[in-house]
Design an enzyme around this catalytic site. Structure first.
Site, short mmCIF file in Angstrom:
data_model
loop_
_atom_site.label_atom_id
_atom_site.label_comp_id
_atom_site.label_asym_id
_atom_site.label_seq_id
_atom_site.Cartn_x
_atom_site.Cartn_y
_atom_site.Cartn_z
CE LYS A 11 -6.19 -45.65 -19.19
NZ LYS A 11 -6.52 -44.26 -19.42
CG HIS A 98 -11.19 -46.51 -16.59
ND1 HIS A 98 -11.27 -45.70 -17.71
CD2 HIS A 98 -10.04 -46.19 -15.96
CE1 HIS A 98 -10.19 -44.94 -17.75
NE2 HIS A 98 -9.43 -45.21 -16.70
CD GLU A 100 -9.76 -44.86 -20.94
OE1 GLU A 100 -9.38 -46.04 -20.94
OE2 GLU A 100 -8.99 -43.90 -20.71
CB SER A 216 -2.14 -36.53 -16.31
OG SER A 216 -2.86 -36.67 -17.52
P1 PGA Z 1 -3.61 -41.54 -17.28
O1 PGA Z 1 -4.83 -42.53 -17.09
O2 PGA Z 1 -2.67 -41.78 -16.13
O3 PGA Z 1 -3.00 -41.95 -18.61
O4 PGA Z 1 -4.14 -40.16 -17.30
C1 PGA Z 1 -5.40 -42.72 -15.83
C2 PGA Z 1 -6.45 -43.79 -15.93
O5 PGA Z 1 -7.26 -43.74 -16.84
O6 PGA Z 1 -6.47 -44.72 -15.11
#
Ligand code: PGA
Length: 253
Positions: A11, A98, A100, A216
């Site tokens: 990210k 993604h 986001e 996660s």
């Molecule tokens: P995370 O993110 O492992 O921090 O939950 C997963 C992702 O967005 O690819």
């Protein structure tokens, strides 16, 4: 045999030296503790691509990916980065859609089709993300929601094209929250995704497509999640910024 993949999505994290340190640590661990039959992909921010590519040179199990690409080929699109540029910097993969990007940058299913086309026509493997928000999970319509995302963005592609994709299922309620889907919830959705792909492209094609779990994922839960029949690896956010955790996840098959 489907490819097993552990992809790290940094990210918008890591200054220059931090990114180089993280990459060097991962490279050294993987040289010292070889991992079998797993493709490890590092997806740093664009500005790190060149440096990371140099650091992973010669390590066959590690590949380079990007977190996004433009839906356009080239030209006057200030601030954008094309799939062709990513390829010229040594990237082999690109994350598309993604959650986001969908939610914060308003990326629609139609736009993601265009991005996927750009990736494919520049020989990049799209890691195509799908996944439902909490309210959809709670309403019990999560399978339909994810199937619609796939249908709308991807079902115009040919069999040969779709076979080149990697799919990442990322329940939005589990991203960066510390809340993980149970291995059964992951398996159920992965099986539903594979069945959906199979309904359009046939079972043989669907069986070839790697489906990654994201949300996660940590060393403490990766083994259990990766043990499920339709889970072919993970897309790792937070834990990909810690070299030991990330490599331990890659060793969790
Ligand atoms: P995370 O993110 O492992 O921090 O939950 C997963 C992702 O967005 O690819």
């Amino acid at each position: 045999m489907r490819k097993k993949i552990v992809a790290g999505n940094w990210k918008m994290n890591c200054l220059l030296e931090e990114g180089q340190k993280l990459t060097s640590e991962i490279v050294n661990m993987i040289k010292d503790e070889p991992i079998k039959d797993v493709k490890v992909i590092l997806n740093p921010p664009f500005v790190h691509l060149y440096g990371v590519k140099k650091l992973i040179a010669g390590v066959d199990s590690i590949a380079l990916g990007a977190q996004n690409c433009s839906d356009k080929e080239a030209g006057a699109y200030t601030g954008e980065t094309s799939a062709a540029m990513l390829g010229s910097f040594g990237a082999e993969y690109v994350i598309i859609g993604h959650s986001e990007r969908r939610s914060m940058f308003n990326e629609s299913n139609e736009l993601l089709t265009e991005k996927t086309k750009q990736a494919l026509s520049n020989n990049l493997t799209p890691i195509f993300c799908c996944g439902e928000p909490l309210e959809i999970r709670e309403a019990g319509t999560h399978e339909d929601y994810v199937k619609a995302q796939l249908t709308e963005s991807l079902f115009g592609f040919s069999e040969d094209e779709i076979k080149k994709l990697v799919i990442a299922y990322e329940p939005i309620w589990a991203i960066g929250t510390g809340k993980t889907a149970s291995s059964e919830q992951a398996q159920d959705m992965h099986a539903a995704i594979r069945k959906h792909l199979s309904s359009k492209y046939g079972e043989a094609v669907a069986e070839e497509i790697s489906i990654l779990y994201g949300g996660s994922c940590k060393p403490s839960n990766a083994k259990e999640i990766f043990s499920k029949a339709d889970v072919d690896g993970g897309l790792i956010g937070g834990a990909s910024l810690k070299s030991r955790d990330f490599v331990d996840i890659a060793k969790s098959f």
